[in-house]
Design an enzyme around this catalytic site. Sequence first.
Site, short mmCIF file in Angstrom:
data_model
loop_
_atom_site.label_atom_id
_atom_site.label_comp_id
_atom_site.label_asym_id
_atom_site.label_seq_id
_atom_site.Cartn_x
_atom_site.Cartn_y
_atom_site.Cartn_z
N SER A 12 0.75 -1.12 0.03
CA SER A 12 0.24 0.05 0.21
C SER A 12 0.50 1.12 0.13
CB SER A 12 -1.01 -0.16 1.33
OG SER A 12 -0.28 -0.21 2.59
N GLU A 159 5.18 5.82 8.71
CA GLU A 159 5.65 7.29 7.20
C GLU A 159 6.06 8.67 8.01
OE1 GLU A 159 3.65 6.28 4.67
OE2 GLU A 159 3.81 4.45 4.64
N CYS A 193 3.04 -6.35 10.69
CA CYS A 193 2.45 -5.31 9.58
C CYS A 193 3.93 -4.85 9.10
CB CYS A 193 2.08 -4.04 10.65
SG CYS A 193 2.25 -2.82 9.39
N HIS A 195 5.93 -2.12 8.15
CA HIS A 195 6.11 -0.69 8.54
C HIS A 195 6.75 -1.58 9.86
CE1 HIS A 195 3.63 0.85 5.59
NE2 HIS A 195 4.28 2.06 5.99
N1 DGL Z 1 1.71 -2.24 4.59
C1 DGL Z 1 0.66 -2.25 5.24
C2 DGL Z 1 0.06 -3.85 6.06
O1 DGL Z 1 1.31 -4.60 6.17
C3 DGL Z 1 -0.29 -1.28 6.14
C4 DGL Z 1 0.14 -0.24 5.49
C5 DGL Z 1 -0.93 0.65 5.86
O2 DGL Z 1 -1.79 0.62 6.54
O3 DGL Z 1 -1.54 0.34 4.51
O4 DGL Z 1 -0.72 -4.13 7.00
#
Ligand code: DGL
Length: 274
Positions: A12, A159, A193, A195
Amino acid sequence: MKELGPIAVFDSGYGGLTVLNKIRQHLPQYDYIYLGDNARTPYGTRSFEVVYEYTLEAVKKLFSMGAHLVILACNTASAKALRNIQQKDLPHIDPSRRVLGVIRPSVELVDELSQTKHVGVLGTVGTVQSESYPIEISKLYPEIVVSQEACPMWVPLVENNESKEGGADYFVKQHIDALLNKDKQIDTIILGCTHYPLLIDKINKYLPGNIQLVEQGDIVGESLKDYLYRHPEIEEKCSKKSSVQFYTTEQVSKFKQTAGIFFEGELNVQHVVL
Ligand code: DGL
């Protein structure tokens, strides 16, 4: 003649870059394209339907760019879109292409890692609400008890490049404490996640020493290596010139600014419309 194409990594936004780094360490010989849907991020707070729609658009775009294999390096997209895309869409779009996610590889390992058989999952609201981790874990290891905690502030902290700053401590401690209060026997926590590896120093600061963290990057890298070995019909369609090309739905300059937090190396970036 087979048309060779890069391996595509989708997220995303920027978080999937942590996965791409690790995949490239395990499999440096391949060409990669990375697509960040930065204009529509975050996905973590969006509905099932919207995440599915956005992810499907990205997958179709990456196929049109020549990829035979797309890795959804986003837990939210893996949780909310992967199954539908694999089962409903791929047979119509192109049954010879593949889409893989990041949830299954971590889930497969938890039984080996956890002694107490009590496991925690940290993720976005979307990933937690989807129940994907508890469902997948219970399919493989029904005896494992899973507790989850959604951490909605963690992605914005990363971010905005605040992950090393003092303000992050409050939000990290808050969710670690909340998770551990749900089950005192947890000995293994999945960072569900992409991040969250950027917050690892802060997370470790508030985590008792007897609890281990499961980071996805290496696990996904290992698992992809194994997948390509077991699927030569896909592997032989992957081009091998060790290149990386980045695409973003946002402005190129904005992507370059933030992607540097996540990715070491030169950033060749192009704008793309989904
Ligand atoms: N990359 C998303 C994940 O691994 C988290 C970022 C978002 O909420 O878009 O869940």
